[in-house]
Design an enzyme around this catalytic site. Structure first.
Site, PDB file in Angstrom:
ATOM      1  N   ILE A 253       0.923  -1.265  -0.079  1.00 22.99           N
ATOM      2  CA  ILE A 253      -0.052   0.214  -0.104  1.00 22.99           C
ATOM      3  C   ILE A 253       0.944   1.141  -0.141  1.00 22.99           C
ATOM      4  CG2 ILE A 253      -1.779   1.262   1.386  1.00 22.99           C
ATOM      5  CD1 ILE A 253      -2.411  -1.499   2.373  1.00 22.99           C
ATOM      6  N   PRO A 254       1.047   1.743  -1.013  1.00 20.97           N
ATOM      7  CA  PRO A 254       2.269   2.947  -1.420  1.00 20.97           C
ATOM      8  C   PRO A 254       1.925   4.204  -0.979  1.00 20.97           C
ATOM      9  CG  PRO A 254       1.065   2.606  -3.291  1.00 20.97           C
ATOM     10  CD  PRO A 254       0.416   1.568  -2.417  1.00 20.97           C
ATOM     11  N   CYS A 255       2.111   4.143   0.409  1.00 16.94           N
ATOM     12  CA  CYS A 255       2.026   5.646   1.158  1.00 16.94           C
ATOM     13  C   CYS A 255       3.072   6.463   0.925  1.00 16.94           C
ATOM     14  CB  CYS A 255       1.510   5.448   2.676  1.00 16.94           C
ATOM     15  SG  CYS A 255       2.961   4.138   3.801  1.00 16.94           S
ATOM     16  N   HIS A 256       3.950   6.006   0.636  1.00 24.47           N
ATOM     17  CA  HIS A 256       5.504   6.660   0.187  1.00 24.47           C
ATOM     18  C   HIS A 256       5.066   7.522  -0.962  1.00 24.47           C
ATOM     19  CE1 HIS A 256       5.847   3.073  -2.071  1.00 24.47           C
ATOM     20  NE2 HIS A 256       6.431   3.700  -3.005  1.00 24.47           N
ATOM     21  N   ARG A 257       4.234   7.304  -1.567  1.00 24.84           N
ATOM     22  CA  ARG A 257       3.521   8.033  -2.930  1.00 24.84           C
ATOM     23  C   ARG A 257       2.602   9.219  -2.685  1.00 24.84           C
ATOM     24  NH1 ARG A 257       2.269   2.842  -6.375  1.00 24.84           N
ATOM     25  NH2 ARG A 257       4.611   1.688  -6.396  1.00 24.84           N
TER      26      ARG A 257
END
Length: 288
Positions: A253-257
């Protein structure tokens, strides 16, 4: 290695080893602390490697030269990402952009825990745990019979704090070391092959935010306000930021994006150097 505490990814040829990420992590810290761009020789000297050896190690891990990667770590690059690869989420699916994202990449399946089960704090759940190596250092995986429910990156905060952080999210669950059971899902997550299953354990609002993040394609970014609009709560930007920070399944779940509208990085639960490294690593591969 003890299978109960450390797992081995099956796709090791496609991954860096722990030593390489340690070198890259130190290089990123040096770059961050510098008032301006550094030469290859300057960074290598600070790390204690010859320029040629540092160049080889760095390029093997990042896929680009230290000079190019240094450009990816800057605030200016984050702003350029917003200008050129900004997924608004509302239009991503209609334009087909999300077709290159992990959600639609054949291997990722997920289901959410019911609100009632979440409210019980994980009571009745048996969660397996295991440590694995990743391109970004030690990775803690947790999973139920339905799929991965937690992925934590320990490079900045250490193993003990990472495990305590994930465990406290489901205080009434039963935890059991079992890296072998988790290995196929973790390997699929790291190599983007096979089938990676996720079991999202969170409140209804959190799960809406995490579902929106799953629609951000590889190599692209979005903003907290775009996520708020996409889930039907345009004024809840602060609450969205909190939910992004509480994402228990980093990387998949790409919260870094998620960035601020200004292009600033915002925060990252597992440490800002890791967020910068993730974004730069994805940019290098997308542009390649």
């Amino acid at each position: 290695m003890n299978d109960q505490t450390t797992g081995q990814s099956l796709g090791q040829a496609e991954l860096t080893d722990r030593y390489h990420y340690q070198v890259i992590g130190r290089a990123i810290e040096i770059i961050d602390a510098a008032p301006g761009p550094l030469t290859l020789e300057e960074i290598a000297a600070d790390i204690g490697l010859s320029p040629a050896h540092f160049q080889r190690v760095f390029s093997r891990w990042a896929g680009v030269s230290p000079k190019r990667y240094q450009q990816y770590l800057t605030l200016d690059h984050a702003r350029k990402l917003l200008q050129s690869r900004h997924s608004t989420l509302e239009t991503a699916h209609l334009t087909g952009l999300s077709g290159v994202g992990r959600l639609h990449d054949l291997f990722l399946r997920w289901e959410a825990m019911s609100p009632g089960d979440y409210a019980r704090g994980g009571a009745g759940l048996r969660i397996r745990t295991g440590w694995f190596e990743s391109p970004f250092g030690d990775l803690l995986a947790m999973g139920t019979d339905r799929g991965i429910c937690g992925l934590g990156l320990a490079a900045q905060i250490g193993r003990e704090a990472t495990e305590a952080d994930l465990r406290q999210r489901w205080p009434k669950a039963e935890f059991a070391p079992d890296a072998r059971a988790l290995a196929p899902w973790v390997d699929a997550a790291l190599t983007q092959s096979g089938e990676a299953r996720m079991h999202l354990i969170g409140g209804p609002f959190q799960i809406k935010v995490w579902e929106a993040l799953l629609n951000v394609p590889d190599g692209h970014v979005t903003t907290y306000s775009d996520i708020a609009a996409a889930i039907g709560h345009p004024s809840a930007v602060r609450a969205v930021g909190t939910a992004v920070g509480r994402n228990p399944i980093s990387w998949l779940i790409p919260c870094h994006r998620a960035l601020r509208k200004s292009g600033a990085m915002g925060g990252y639960h597992w440490g800002m150097p890791v967020k910068r490294a993730l974004l730069a690593w994805e940019s290098a591969r997308w542009e390649a």
